[in-house]
Design a protein around this motif. Structure first.
Motif, mmCIF file in Angstrom:
data_model
loop_
_atom_site.group_PDB
_atom_site.id
_atom_site.type_symbol
_atom_site.label_atom_id
_atom_site.label_comp_id
_atom_site.label_asym_id
_atom_site.label_seq_id
_atom_site.Cartn_x
_atom_site.Cartn_y
_atom_site.Cartn_z
ATOM 1 N N SER A 626 -35.037 -66.312 -3.051
ATOM 2 C CA SER A 626 -35.069 -65.210 -4.013
ATOM 3 C C SER A 626 -35.149 -63.874 -3.280
ATOM 4 O O SER A 626 -35.447 -63.809 -2.084
ATOM 5 C CB SER A 626 -36.268 -65.366 -4.949
ATOM 6 N N ASP A 627 -34.913 -62.784 -4.027
ATOM 7 C CA ASP A 627 -35.030 -61.452 -3.423
ATOM 8 C C ASP A 627 -36.466 -61.185 -2.971
ATOM 9 O O ASP A 627 -36.697 -60.514 -1.954
ATOM 10 C CB ASP A 627 -34.589 -60.383 -4.429
ATOM 11 N N LYS A 630 -36.893 -62.853 0.348
ATOM 12 C CA LYS A 630 -36.235 -62.107 1.425
ATOM 13 C C LYS A 630 -37.063 -60.887 1.840
ATOM 14 O O LYS A 630 -37.156 -60.558 3.031
ATOM 15 C CB LYS A 630 -34.835 -61.675 0.985
#
Length: 674
Positions: A626-627, A630
């Protein structure tokens, strides 16, 4: 019976007992099954990379140590030169054989995990205990050898001369151990984090594959790095703290109590070794579903309680001074407090870690801001604990009380080192299970061991920083004894300049190491990207990457950076000595104050970022890929060289500066005055 003779035989006998117990445990570990051919192949790659790295490092370090020994022999005397080499050799042995058993235990732990929790826990903790026994056994044996030499060479001149001669050359032993530890910490830290950062940035962020995926060309280098950083580096680091607290306590104890003050640290350390061995018998899971950290904590608590009883018994009946026992217990309590604070700020699922993970939902920037904030807060509280420890120790027995508090902090070193080495062994085992595709119980067992190992590694970093600070404070006290100073006047411009220079040194030192990690990681990232582009079939699992290239890159980078940081640390106190003993004293105070707080901040901040990333990987806030994940990987990447390279390397740096000042103190007084 003569108290000298008791110490003369008890200390080396206990040291040999610890080493014997370590050999016994090594044989038990090596008897275990190393698994399938595929698992053995992975284990062999990690083992060969780790041992090749150490051999290459020693080829750089040993000539430097030899030249320094010659220089010391001509300037400070042959006795100090010999003990310098003894400390360096023992430190090297600990680093080498501690890693030797770890890179053989990892694959056996992975295989044992297919059977259940207890067999895997037994192997991982047993191999860790080997490292612990090496540290305490050789630490006490080295000091004992020096004491035995002094006894037989000078007993005809009286007990006071024996004590004086022993404590004079003991400083060389501490210097050798500390300098070798610095080399191990610097080299190992650069290796492990350059490999880790390179593997994460391309593997996790760009390709979306797990950390220990066999398709990642840097995964073997990453696993090798766990061993050279967390096994060899940490063992050498704690060994020199262990040795230096004995040295400081013997020097200051001899001045306060005479012969009994010199003997007390030897017998106290002997008793503490026995308590660490006792604690290891309580490390056994009561069921397959028990959290693996519970048996580890049981063993540690048993060891700590037994150490308290031994310290109080010796203080009361040997010294006739219970306050010595209280000072040592202060160190044990301080160590427990530091472990708790470290766990709170860096432990999985703790409020600060969850808060950093929550902040990651809005990007890497807020992740970094939140982590820096919590790291600073933890630094203040951790420093308060050290302040209280020093003040309480001093209130009991002055500078000697501070040195005894340092001994107390390191009373459970045998089992603490077992917990530390347990971490990289479990981490390697978990990666090997993933790379070998083992099924059944193995993934869940190694995942639980790895989670606990991450916690124990973070806890022992806090322990290492705290014990290094108190050890450095003990050496600072011996500097006053060596120079005849009773105080330093900070209002004098040259003293204030020394203080500022001391505060600045840890930043220069850290910048060298962090920069080296960045440069090496850049090369690893480029190499991993190149392999993904040029070796067809890696992502499909049809072709194997060239693992050796990443190992070679980080090995070369680590060797390049060994000499300059050590040269800076050794020469700076000599330069400051030109301004006189008081200016040098101000410099030493600045190094400890700045180095301590910077090390706490780096280790705690990096640890919190690491576990915030793992918290997200466990399925929170979108999980892996997922963002949010990250963003957390960016925080973890920034924190890696802080918590595993520059932060831990500040520990031996603080102590080397103090030892060099102690060695040159008579010359400073003679040529430049107070």
């Amino acid at each position: 019976m003569d108290i000298q003779l008791i110490a003369l035989f008890t200390a080396p006998a206990t040291a040999l007992l610890a080493l014997g117990y370590g050999i016994y445990l090594s044989r038990q570990v090596l008897k275990a099954d190393a698994g399938s051919p595929k698992l053995r192949q992975i284990g062999d790659a990690v083992r060969d990379g780790a041992m090749a790295y150490l051999k290459r490092q020693f080829s750089v370090v040993f000539p430097i140590m030899g030249l320094l020994a010659i220089l010391i022999a001509f300037t400070l005397g042959i006795g100090i030169a010999v003990t310098f080499l003894l400390g360096a050799v023992f430190s090297a042995i600990i680093g080498y054989f501690g890693m030797w058993i770890a890179v053989r235990a990892n694959v056996r732990t992975a295989q044992a995990a297919t059977i259940g929790l207890n067999p895997a826990l037994k192997i991982a903790f047993g191999a860790g205990t080997v490292n612990g026994m090496l540290v305490v056994g050789l630490g006490l044996l080295g000091v004992s050898i020096i004491y035995v030499w002094a006894y037989f060479a000078f007993i005809s001149q009286g007990a006071a001369e024996v004590a004086r001669q022993a404590t004079t050359v003991l400083v060389g032993y501490g210097f050798g151990a500390a300098l070798l530890a610095l080399f191990m910490r610097v080299g190992g830290g650069i290796f492990t984090k350059a490999a880790d950062v390179g593997a994460d940035l391309v593997g996790k962020v760009e390709k979306g594959i797990p950390e220990d995926d066999p398709r990642n060309p840097a995964t073997i280098a990453d696993n090798v790095g766990d061993n050279v950083g967390d096994c060899a580096g940490m063992a050498a680091d704690v060994f020199e703290s262990y040795a230096l607290t004995i040295v400081a306590a013997m020097i200051l104890g001899g001045q306060l109590f005479g012969l009994k003050g010199v003997v007390f640290p030897l017998l106290a350390r002997s008793g503490a070794i026995l308590t660490s061995i006792l604690g290891t018998f309580f490390v056994k899971a009561r069921s397959e579903t028990e959290d693996p950290i519970k048996p580890l904590i049981r063993g540690f608590i048993v060891s700590a309680i037994a150490a308290i009883l031994i310290f109080m018994g010796l203080a009361t009946f040997l010294l006739g001074e219970p306050r010595a026992g209280y000072a040592a217990i202060t160190g044990i309590v301080s160590m427990l407090a530091l472990l708790y604070i470290t766990k709170y700020y860096t432990g999985p699922g703790e409020k600060p870690v969850v808060a950093i993970a929550t902040a990651s939902q809005t990007g890497a920037g807020t992740n970094l801001i939140s982590g820096i904030s919590f790291g600073m807060e933890s630094t203040f509280i951790s420093t308060i604990i050290i302040i209280v420890t020093i003040l309480v120790g001093y209130s009991f027995l002055g500078f000697y009380g501070i040195s005894l508090a340092g001994m107390g902090m390191l009373a459970t070193t045998g089992i603490i080192m077992a917990l530390d080495t347990f971490g990289p062994i479990s981490d390697n085992a978990q990666g090997m299970v993933e790379m070998a595709g083992l099924k059944g119980r193995a993934p869940s067992v190694t995942n639980s061991l790895d989670a606990v190992g991450n916690t124990t590694k973070a806890l022992t970093k806090g322990f290492a920083v705290g014990s290094a600070a108190v050890a450095a404070s003990s050496l600072f006290a011996t500097y006053f004894e060596a120079t005849g100073l009773t105080s330093i006047d900070i209002a004098l411009p040259k003293v204030f300049v020394g203080l500022l220079a001391g505060c600045a040194l840890p930043y220069l030192f850290s910048s060298r190491l962090i920069g080296s990690v960045g440069r090496a990681a850049f090369q690893v990232v480029e190499e991993v990207r190149r392999q993904f582009k040029t070796i067809k079939g890696i992502m499909e699992g049809k072709a194997l990457p060239d693992y050796s290239r990443a190992v070679e890159i980080v090995t070369t980078a680590a060797q390049k950076e060994l000499v300059i940081p050590a040269a800076i640390v050794i020469t700076m106190p000599i330069v400051m000595g030109v301004f006189g003993a008081q200016a040098l004293g101000g410099f030493l105070g600045g190094v400890v104050a700045s180095g301590l707080t910077l090390a706490f901040w780096m280790c705690n901040t990096g640890g919190a970022w690491d576990n915030a990333k793992k918290y997200i990987e466990d399925g929170h806030f979108g999980g892996k890929g997922s963002d949010t994940h990250k963003a957390a990987v960016v925080g973890d990447t920034v924190g890696d060289p802080l918590k595993d390279t520059s932060g831990p390397a500040l520990n031996p740096m603080m102590k080397i500066v103090q030892i060099v000042a102690l060695l040159i103190a008579p010359l400073v007084i003679k040529f430049f005055g107070k």
